[in-house]
Design an enzyme around this catalytic site. Structure first.
Site, PDB file in Angstrom:
ATOM      1  N   SER A 151      -2.747   3.074  -1.933  1.00  0.00           N
ATOM      2  CA  SER A 151      -4.027   2.688  -1.341  1.00  0.00           C
ATOM      3  C   SER A 151      -3.986   3.034   0.135  1.00  0.00           C
ATOM      4  O   SER A 151      -3.088   2.581   0.853  1.00  0.00           O
ATOM      5  CB  SER A 151      -4.268   1.188  -1.533  1.00  0.00           C
ATOM      6  OG  SER A 151      -5.467   0.770  -0.908  1.00  0.00           O
ATOM      7  N   HIS A 173      -9.374   6.094   1.036  1.00  0.00           N
ATOM      8  CA  HIS A 173     -10.736   5.591   1.192  1.00  0.00           C
ATOM      9  C   HIS A 173     -11.119   5.326   2.645  1.00  0.00           C
ATOM     10  O   HIS A 173     -10.287   4.991   3.477  1.00  0.00           O
ATOM     11  CB  HIS A 173     -10.932   4.312   0.373  1.00  0.00           C
ATOM     12  CG  HIS A 173      -9.871   3.284   0.606  1.00  0.00           C
ATOM     13  ND1 HIS A 173      -8.702   3.235  -0.138  1.00  0.00           N
ATOM     14  CD2 HIS A 173      -9.786   2.263   1.497  1.00  0.00           C
ATOM     15  CE1 HIS A 173      -7.956   2.225   0.286  1.00  0.00           C
ATOM     16  NE2 HIS A 173      -8.594   1.624   1.284  1.00  0.00           N
ATOM     17  N   CYS A 224       0.853  -1.191   0.000  1.00  0.00           N
ATOM     18  CA  CYS A 224       0.000   0.000   0.000  1.00  0.00           C
ATOM     19  C   CYS A 224       0.888   1.240   0.000  1.00  0.00           C
ATOM     20  O   CYS A 224       0.724   2.131  -0.822  1.00  0.00           O
ATOM     21  CB  CYS A 224      -0.917   0.000   1.217  1.00  0.00           C
ATOM     22  SG  CYS A 224      -2.136  -1.330   1.203  1.00  0.00           S
TER      23      CYS A 224
END
Length: 264
Positions: free
Chosen positions: A167, A207, A146
């Site tokens: 991410s 997110h 990530c």
């Protein structure tokens, strides 16, 4: 840590609803950057309690070049348990790439050791970059990186770091990532004779999981408290000699922890 809370609020209010690999569902934004002046306190989220032992031991585990969770379990750190196989192995994840990247000719490249020496030898280099995103190894990883790439920058005797995170689980993961790379920057600055500058955190897909929305709202209702201070054992001169006991965080006074499920 207003920078982090601004991110959390923006994703909660303006995030686009999207499906994801885990099947949980997210609200996300693409492209976000935060900057922390590391001389003004250690950037540890205070609006919920973070597990410091996990943050510190995970970084030490990366620096040891390990990919098996045995070290983490020995120190009561369980943040990687869900992804390990029956033997505790994760495949060629961060530690392998940082310390033993496989070259085309078969020899292994120790990116971190090279980085330490290059900062000392050529601090103005624009190539002070470490990558964990080894395309050839991705299929063998239990979880692909990530936080994929980071770069250091030296100016006026100060060491700064920029992380690119492709991410970003902003409720559970990002607070850990901020603290981990801030800690690494402090450790590197000490062993290279520099002082800390900024930590710049650049996010790709930032997110908030659908089952973290309520928890995020609780956190946004809390007023941040003063940042703690990091104290490193000044006797340590080799990055790979740091132990858990050499790292002390003083004045951390967070609100209670907020539990949330991990999306696997």
């Amino acid at each position: 840590m207003k920078q982090y809370l601004e991110l959390l609020n923006d994703v909660l209010v303006h995030g686009i609803k999207k499906p994801d690999r885990t099947g949980t569902g997210t609200r996300s934004v693409f492209g976000w950057q935060m900057r922390f002046d590391l001389s003004q306190g250690f950037p540890l989220v205070t609006t919920k309690k973070l597990h410091l032992r996990s943050i510190i031991h995970e970084l030490l585990w990366f620096l040891r070049g390990e990919t098996n969770i045995a070290y983490l379990k020995k120190h009561q750190v369980h943040i990687w348990d869900e992804w390990a196989d029956a033997t505790g192995e994760l495949g060629p994840v961060y530690g392998k790439q940082w310390r033993r990247w496989a070259g085309a000719d078969g020899h292994e490249i120790d990116q971190i050791r090279w980085l330490v020496e290059e900062i000392k030898r050529n601090p103005d280099s624009r190539r002070l970059v470490i990558s964990a995103w080894n395309v050839a190894d991705l299929p063998q990883m239990a979880l692909v990186p990530c936080h994929a790439l980071f770069q250091f920058y030296v100016a006026n005797g100060k060491l700064s770091c920029q992380l690119y995170q492709r991410s970003a689980d902003i409720f559970l993961g990002v607070p850990f990532n901020i603290a981990s790379y801030a800690l690494l920057t402090h450790m590197l600055a000490q062993v290279t004779g520099l002082v800390v500058g900024d930590f710049v955190h650049t996010l790709g897909d930032a997110h908030l999981y659908a089952n973290h929305v309520e928890q995020a709202s609780v956190q946004l209702g809390r007023v941040p408290r003063p940042q703690p201070v990091l104290r490193l054992n000044q006797a340590v001169t080799d990055l790979f000699d740091f132990t858990y006991d050499d790292i002390v965080i003083e004045g951390y006074d967070p609100y209670p922890a907020i539990k949330a499920p991990v999306a696997v």
